[in-house]
Design a protein around this motif. Sequence first.
Motif, mmCIF file in Angstrom:
data_model
loop_
_atom_site.group_PDB
_atom_site.id
_atom_site.type_symbol
_atom_site.label_atom_id
_atom_site.label_comp_id
_atom_site.label_asym_id
_atom_site.label_seq_id
_atom_site.Cartn_x
_atom_site.Cartn_y
_atom_site.Cartn_z
ATOM 1 N N ILE A 75 0.834 -1.209 0.000
ATOM 2 C CA ILE A 75 0.000 0.000 0.000
ATOM 3 C C ILE A 75 0.866 1.255 0.000
ATOM 4 C CG2 ILE A 75 -1.651 1.327 1.379
ATOM 5 C CD1 ILE A 75 -2.843 -1.389 2.271
ATOM 6 N N THR A 76 1.963 1.236 0.791
ATOM 7 C CA THR A 76 2.839 2.421 0.812
ATOM 8 C C THR A 76 3.532 2.629 -0.528
ATOM 9 O OG1 THR A 76 4.643 1.112 1.775
ATOM 10 C CG2 THR A 76 3.246 2.335 3.299
ATOM 11 N N LEU A 77 3.821 1.528 -1.233
ATOM 12 C CA LEU A 77 4.383 1.680 -2.583
ATOM 13 C C LEU A 77 3.395 2.396 -3.491
ATOM 14 C CD1 LEU A 77 6.224 -1.721 -3.211
ATOM 15 C CD2 LEU A 77 7.261 0.547 -3.188
ATOM 16 N N PHE A 78 2.108 2.052 -3.384
ATOM 17 C CA PHE A 78 1.094 2.717 -4.199
ATOM 18 C C PHE A 78 0.942 4.187 -3.802
ATOM 19 C CE2 PHE A 78 -0.709 -1.279 -5.938
ATOM 20 C CZ PHE A 78 -0.912 -0.830 -7.234
ATOM 21 N N ALA A 79 1.099 4.470 -2.495
ATOM 22 C CA ALA A 79 1.039 5.868 -2.047
ATOM 23 C C ALA A 79 2.180 6.667 -2.681
ATOM 24 C CB ALA A 79 1.118 5.929 -0.527
ATOM 25 N N LEU A 80 3.371 6.067 -2.740
ATOM 26 C CA LEU A 80 4.503 6.728 -3.388
ATOM 27 C C LEU A 80 4.257 6.901 -4.884
ATOM 28 C CD1 LEU A 80 7.500 4.950 -1.597
ATOM 29 C CD2 LEU A 80 6.896 7.372 -1.444
ATOM 30 N N VAL A 81 3.589 5.921 -5.500
ATOM 31 C CA VAL A 81 3.256 6.026 -6.924
ATOM 32 C C VAL A 81 2.394 7.272 -7.167
ATOM 33 C CG1 VAL A 81 1.863 4.996 -8.767
ATOM 34 C CG2 VAL A 81 3.471 3.577 -7.488
ATOM 35 N N CYS A 82 1.394 7.455 -6.323
ATOM 36 C CA CYS A 82 0.513 8.621 -6.476
ATOM 37 C C CYS A 82 1.316 9.918 -6.374
ATOM 38 C CB CYS A 82 -0.583 8.591 -5.410
ATOM 39 S SG CYS A 82 -1.745 7.222 -5.594
ATOM 40 N N TYR A 83 2.225 9.966 -5.394
ATOM 41 C CA TYR A 83 3.040 11.175 -5.220
ATOM 42 C C TYR A 83 3.904 11.425 -6.445
ATOM 43 C CZ TYR A 83 6.894 14.123 -3.700
ATOM 44 O OH TYR A 83 7.845 15.106 -3.616
ATOM 45 N N PHE A 84 4.601 10.374 -6.930
ATOM 46 C CA PHE A 84 5.512 10.537 -8.066
ATOM 47 C C PHE A 84 4.759 10.918 -9.343
ATOM 48 C CE2 PHE A 84 8.780 7.773 -5.833
ATOM 49 C CZ PHE A 84 9.653 8.826 -5.623
ATOM 50 N N GLY A 90 20.784 20.345 -20.381
ATOM 51 C CA GLY A 90 19.973 21.381 -19.750
ATOM 52 C C GLY A 90 18.484 21.114 -19.802
ATOM 53 N N TRP A 91 18.083 19.934 -20.315
ATOM 54 C CA TRP A 91 16.657 19.588 -20.433
ATOM 55 C C TRP A 91 16.156 19.067 -19.082
ATOM 56 C CZ3 TRP A 91 13.670 14.818 -21.616
ATOM 57 C CH2 TRP A 91 12.361 15.126 -22.067
ATOM 58 N N THR A 92 15.544 19.943 -18.293
ATOM 59 C CA THR A 92 15.167 19.606 -16.914
ATOM 60 C C THR A 92 13.965 18.663 -16.822
ATOM 61 O OG1 THR A 92 13.826 21.622 -16.811
ATOM 62 C CG2 THR A 92 16.096 21.745 -15.991
ATOM 63 N N ARG A 93 13.208 18.526 -17.900
ATOM 64 C CA ARG A 93 12.060 17.613 -17.857
ATOM 65 C C ARG A 93 12.495 16.144 -17.735
ATOM 66 N NH1 ARG A 93 9.821 21.751 -21.090
ATOM 67 N NH2 ARG A 93 7.705 22.351 -20.394
ATOM 68 N N ALA A 94 13.773 15.862 -17.968
ATOM 69 C CA ALA A 94 14.280 14.494 -17.813
ATOM 70 C C ALA A 94 14.061 13.992 -16.388
ATOM 71 C CB ALA A 94 15.764 14.441 -18.174
ATOM 72 N N ASP A 95 14.135 14.915 -15.421
ATOM 73 C CA ASP A 95 13.927 14.554 -14.019
ATOM 74 C C ASP A 95 12.507 14.041 -13.805
ATOM 75 O OD1 ASP A 95 14.923 14.733 -11.129
ATOM 76 O OD2 ASP A 95 13.096 15.932 -11.041
ATOM 77 N N ALA A 96 11.533 14.704 -14.395
ATOM 78 C CA ALA A 96 10.130 14.308 -14.244
ATOM 79 C C ALA A 96 9.849 12.979 -14.943
ATOM 80 C CB ALA A 96 9.220 15.400 -14.804
ATOM 81 N N LEU A 97 10.427 12.807 -16.136
ATOM 82 C CA LEU A 97 10.235 11.542 -16.853
ATOM 83 C C LEU A 97 10.810 10.370 -16.061
ATOM 84 C CD1 LEU A 97 11.014 12.524 -20.561
ATOM 85 C CD2 LEU A 97 8.796 11.906 -19.574
ATOM 86 N N ALA A 98 11.967 10.578 -15.428
ATOM 87 C CA ALA A 98 12.569 9.525 -14.605
ATOM 88 C C ALA A 98 11.637 9.146 -13.457
ATOM 89 C CB ALA A 98 13.918 9.986 -14.061
ATOM 90 N N ALA A 99 10.994 10.141 -12.852
ATOM 91 C CA ALA A 99 10.075 9.886 -11.743
ATOM 92 C C ALA A 99 8.877 9.052 -12.201
ATOM 93 C CB ALA A 99 9.602 11.207 -11.135
ATOM 94 N N LEU A 100 8.374 9.326 -13.404
ATOM 95 C CA LEU A 100 7.220 8.577 -13.916
ATOM 96 C C LEU A 100 7.596 7.129 -14.242
ATOM 97 C CD1 LEU A 100 5.616 11.301 -16.227
ATOM 98 C CD2 LEU A 100 4.817 10.515 -13.983
ATOM 99 N N VAL A 101 8.812 6.904 -14.739
ATOM 100 C CA VAL A 101 9.277 5.532 -14.990
ATOM 101 C C VAL A 101 9.350 4.752 -13.688
ATOM 102 C CG1 VAL A 101 11.248 4.133 -15.736
ATOM 103 C CG2 VAL A 101 10.530 6.089 -17.104
ATOM 104 N N VAL A 102 9.910 5.380 -12.659
ATOM 105 C CA VAL A 102 10.008 4.736 -11.345
ATOM 106 C C VAL A 102 8.609 4.452 -10.789
ATOM 107 C CG1 VAL A 102 10.756 5.064 -8.959
ATOM 108 C CG2 VAL A 102 12.252 5.737 -10.833
ATOM 109 N N ALA A 103 7.679 5.378 -10.994
ATOM 110 C CA ALA A 103 6.313 5.187 -10.508
ATOM 111 C C ALA A 103 5.676 3.945 -11.130
ATOM 112 C CB ALA A 103 5.470 6.420 -10.816
#
Length: 318
Positions: free
Chosen positions: A96-105, A180-193
């Motif tokens: 359940i906590t993994l799913f909570a982290l998924v929602c956050y990411f 300098g493409w900062t959106r890479a950080d967000a894409l990485a978070a979605l892959v982890v999610a």
Amino acid sequence: MGEHGHGHSHVADREADRRYLSAALVVIALFMIAEIVVGVYASSLALISDAGHMLTDAGALALALVAGRLARIPARGAYTFGLKRAEILSAQINGITLFALVCYFVVEGVRRLISPPAVAGTFVLVTALVGIVVNLVATWLISKGNRQSLNVEGAFQHILNDLYAFVATAVAGLVVLSTGWTRADALAALVVAALMAKAGYGLIRDSARVFLEAAPKGIDPRLLETEIRGVIGVVEVHELHVWEVTSGFPALSAHVLVSADQDCHERRTAVERLLRERHEIRHTTLQVDHRQDFLPTESLRSRSPEEQDGDENGSGRE
């Protein structure tokens, strides 16, 4: 002797699991403290936020340790199986906590894709590389434990997904530094999610199977009943139930009928041997009775038609 040996091995496995989980907890906790110190010194909210993620890993490991200790409490009073299912509860909470982290990411990742903030690529990359080493050590420690235990598997999935997160973060940091493409950080978070969602679903599904007393994985009750019927002398099987008290602890109960010329104790021993050797089911409750109207074909052939008719009408029963 066989059951005693199995029990001793189970206790030894639990003790080994406790040592591996404790060592991983120490490694994670030390890195988390260091990350907070560096984050405050560098005024980096990203590092402090990641330390919060590490805190959830430490919590998962601590919960697994507590659940493992509860599971070792012997059966007493109303708890006839002890508190063995505390491990399954721990696995479900971890899922359940993994799913909570998924929602956050997912929420944070989408927000950063729309409005990407400035990302300190150097700090992100260096911290991620150190995090990879720390999580590799922690993952290796937990992988040496008994991962058939959902409790251990829950902690393992937390740390493994944190390792994936650091790998994705390192790649994102490298992209930010080089392009300098900062959106890479967000894409990485979605892959982890996405990876976390898969792991969380597996833990919740498997722990729910135990709570709902479904048959253990790899055991088909219908095929199991057929195998029991195949034991010499067994003619019927009723009320067959097979479930898991906790991961690695299957149990079975059944009503078994044997032909009138068979010894109930011997046939029960034969069925228990089958269950133990083929399916590693050692905790069994078998009610074995004679089916009085069933006699071997050879016995029926040696009796007169009148005697056989009498049996069919019930007059030949005891």
